[in-house]
Design an enzyme around this catalytic site. Structure first.
Site, PDB file in Angstrom:
ATOM      1  N   THR A  46      -4.265   2.275  -4.734  1.00  0.00           N
ATOM      2  CA  THR A  46      -3.879   2.242  -3.418  1.00  0.00           C
ATOM      3  C   THR A  46      -4.604   2.379  -2.337  1.00  0.00           C
ATOM      4  O   THR A  46      -4.817   1.637  -1.283  1.00  0.00           O
ATOM      5  CB  THR A  46      -2.565   3.298  -3.309  1.00  0.00           C
ATOM      6  OG1 THR A  46      -1.668   3.304  -4.343  1.00  0.00           O
ATOM      7  CG2 THR A  46      -2.018   3.241  -2.058  1.00  0.00           C
ATOM      8  N   TYR A 109       9.250  -2.770  -4.809  1.00  0.00           N
ATOM      9  CA  TYR A 109      10.023  -3.645  -3.967  1.00  0.00           C
ATOM     10  C   TYR A 109      11.138  -4.059  -4.940  1.00  0.00           C
ATOM     11  O   TYR A 109      12.473  -3.550  -4.835  1.00  0.00           O
ATOM     12  CB  TYR A 109       9.496  -4.927  -3.516  1.00  0.00           C
ATOM     13  CG  TYR A 109      10.486  -5.763  -2.990  1.00  0.00           C
ATOM     14  CD1 TYR A 109      10.747  -5.226  -1.659  1.00  0.00           C
ATOM     15  CD2 TYR A 109      10.685  -6.861  -3.476  1.00  0.00           C
ATOM     16  CE1 TYR A 109      11.726  -6.016  -0.774  1.00  0.00           C
ATOM     17  CE2 TYR A 109      11.512  -7.839  -2.588  1.00  0.00           C
ATOM     18  CZ  TYR A 109      12.290  -7.138  -1.335  1.00  0.00           C
ATOM     19  OH  TYR A 109      13.052  -8.055  -0.572  1.00  0.00           O
ATOM     20  N   TYR A 135       1.240   5.551 -13.276  1.00  0.00           N
ATOM     21  CA  TYR A 135       1.353   6.023 -11.796  1.00  0.00           C
ATOM     22  C   TYR A 135       2.705   6.181 -11.183  1.00  0.00           C
ATOM     23  O   TYR A 135       3.229   5.029 -10.938  1.00  0.00           O
ATOM     24  CB  TYR A 135       0.195   5.043 -11.099  1.00  0.00           C
ATOM     25  CG  TYR A 135      -0.070   5.375  -9.503  1.00  0.00           C
ATOM     26  CD1 TYR A 135       0.393   6.657  -9.177  1.00  0.00           C
ATOM     27  CD2 TYR A 135      -0.697   4.389  -8.752  1.00  0.00           C
ATOM     28  CE1 TYR A 135       0.140   6.975  -7.749  1.00  0.00           C
ATOM     29  CE2 TYR A 135      -0.758   4.885  -7.445  1.00  0.00           C
ATOM     30  CZ  TYR A 135      -0.423   6.108  -6.961  1.00  0.00           C
ATOM     31  OH  TYR A 135      -0.563   6.476  -5.582  1.00  0.00           O
ATOM     32  N   ARG A 140       6.134   5.280  -2.472  1.00  0.00           N
ATOM     33  CA  ARG A 140       5.569   3.991  -1.962  1.00  0.00           C
ATOM     34  C   ARG A 140       6.172   2.942  -2.685  1.00  0.00           C
ATOM     35  O   ARG A 140       6.618   1.730  -2.177  1.00  0.00           O
ATOM     36  CB  ARG A 140       4.289   3.980  -2.358  1.00  0.00           C
ATOM     37  CG  ARG A 140       3.302   5.057  -1.489  1.00  0.00           C
ATOM     38  CD  ARG A 140       1.654   4.652  -1.473  1.00  0.00           C
ATOM     39  NE  ARG A 140       1.500   3.581  -0.807  1.00  0.00           N
ATOM     40  CZ  ARG A 140       0.439   3.726   0.437  1.00  0.00           C
ATOM     41  NH1 ARG A 140      -0.123   4.580   0.793  1.00  0.00           N
ATOM     42  NH2 ARG A 140       0.045   2.304   0.863  1.00  0.00           N
ATOM     43  N   LYS A 164      -0.161   9.945 -13.579  1.00  0.00           N
ATOM     44  CA  LYS A 164      -0.713  10.316 -12.159  1.00  0.00           C
ATOM     45  C   LYS A 164       0.467  10.699 -11.504  1.00  0.00           C
ATOM     46  O   LYS A 164       1.481   9.559 -11.360  1.00  0.00           O
ATOM     47  CB  LYS A 164      -1.368   9.158 -11.293  1.00  0.00           C
ATOM     48  CG  LYS A 164      -1.891   9.662 -10.115  1.00  0.00           C
ATOM     49  CD  LYS A 164      -2.631   8.658  -9.391  1.00  0.00           C
ATOM     50  CE  LYS A 164      -2.744   8.952  -7.976  1.00  0.00           C
ATOM     51  NZ  LYS A 164      -3.480   7.837  -7.183  1.00  0.00           N
ATOM     52  N   ILE A 206      -6.278  12.669  -9.246  1.00  0.00           N
ATOM     53  CA  ILE A 206      -6.707  11.350  -8.826  1.00  0.00           C
ATOM     54  C   ILE A 206      -6.684  11.429  -7.255  1.00  0.00           C
ATOM     55  O   ILE A 206      -5.525  11.389  -6.915  1.00  0.00           O
ATOM     56  CB  ILE A 206      -5.892  10.228  -9.386  1.00  0.00           C
ATOM     57  CG1 ILE A 206      -6.338  10.213 -10.802  1.00  0.00           C
ATOM     58  CG2 ILE A 206      -6.448   8.810  -8.795  1.00  0.00           C
ATOM     59  CD1 ILE A 206      -5.787   9.275 -11.606  1.00  0.00           C
TER      60      ILE A 206
END
Length: 294
Positions: A46, A109, A135, A140, A164, A206
């Protein structure tokens, strides 16, 4: 054995003012991180603005990173997508380049059901032998990996080794660690939760913060793992104000500005990201000065 323990940097991708990748500055940023104690380089995540890159460009950046790091520390490449076929392609090609691991974000999305997530990660795992860190960043992506799903994947797919966790939900993380009996490589995905995640059995972080203060971010984790919880906690709290500033606008807008102030990039971001608001930038710069970073 974990891909890494300690602080892995979610590395920025330096751009020239025309938005092309600045490979000279990328090498300088990588060297800076390794010299200052960063334990792993996470490229094209990201923070690296991979979502604005073509697959070919992304793989070029991954290769440039792998070649320049030259086995000094592990390199983990972002390889997630909202299309399974594209994620499989990125995973396969990144593994061929020689990365030490893959960071695979959940589909965004269009999202996925929990069963869909199991299929997504299983299909990606079949594409290469590279170990995978899932992740989870629902803020997000709009998609949350439930503890039961993560536990199932880690137990049933050999190359899925870690997660993560950037959900911000400590209770969810605790449940995951209980379901797996701690048999998962857990990394904090939020810089303000490094110590809480470590307390639940985490291997490290991270980190966006590590771009700016790599030694100190490494020390937060190293101190905790060495048993000096007090020092780890003090460092975590010392940098909370800076962490807040680094996330006062959408990542990586602030960290790109911070790294520009340090002379490591132009600060250029690709649309739809925009330049940092002047008031926010000034506040962050003042915090950096107070902490003797500038």
């Amino acid at each position: 054995m974990a891909i890494f323990e300690g602080a892995g940097v979610a590395l920025i991708t330096p751009f020239c003012t025309d938005e092309s990748v600045d490979y000279d500055q990328l090498e300088k940023v990588i060297d800076y991180q390794i010299e200052k104690g960063t334990d792993s380089i996470i490229i094209c995540g990201t923070t690296g603005e991979a979502s604005t890159m073509s697959h070919e460009e992304q793989l070029e950046v991954v290769k440039a990173c792998v070649d320049h790091v030259n086995k000094r520390v592990p390199v983990i490449a972002g390889a997630g997508s909202n299309c399974t076929r594209e994620a499989v392609y990125l995973a396969e090609k990144s593994a061929q380049i020689g990365v030490d691991g893959l960071l695979v974000v959940t589909p965004y999305y269009n999202k996925a059901t929990q069963g869909g997530l199991v299929q997504y990660y299983t299909d990606i795992a079949k594409a290469s032998d590279a170990p995978i860190i899932m992740y989870n960043v629902p803020g997000r992506t709009g998609c949350n990996i439930q503890p039961e799903t993560a536990a199932k994947l880690v137990k049933e797919v050999d190359t899925i080794v870690g997660i993560k966790e950037a959900s911000g939900n400590i209770s969810q993380v605790a449940k995951l660690m209980s379901l797996t009996q701690g048999d998962i490589d857990l990394y904090s995905g939020n810089d303000d939760q490094i110590v809480p995640i470590l307390s639940l059995g985490g291997k490290g972080v991270i980190s966006v913060l590590s771009n700016v203060v790599p030694t100190e971010t490494h020390e937060i984790v190293a101190s905790y793992l060495a048993g000096d919880v007090k020092k780890s906690r003090e460092l975590q709290l010392k940098y909370i104000e800076l962490i807040d500033a680094l996330f006062c606008e959408v990542n990586p807008i602030p960290v790109k500005k911070a790294m520009a102030e340090l002379g490591y990039c132009t600060g250029t971001v690709r649309g739809p990201l925009t330049e940092m608001e002047p008031a926010h930038a000034e506040k962050m710069i003042q915090i950096m000065k107070k902490l003797n970073i500038l």
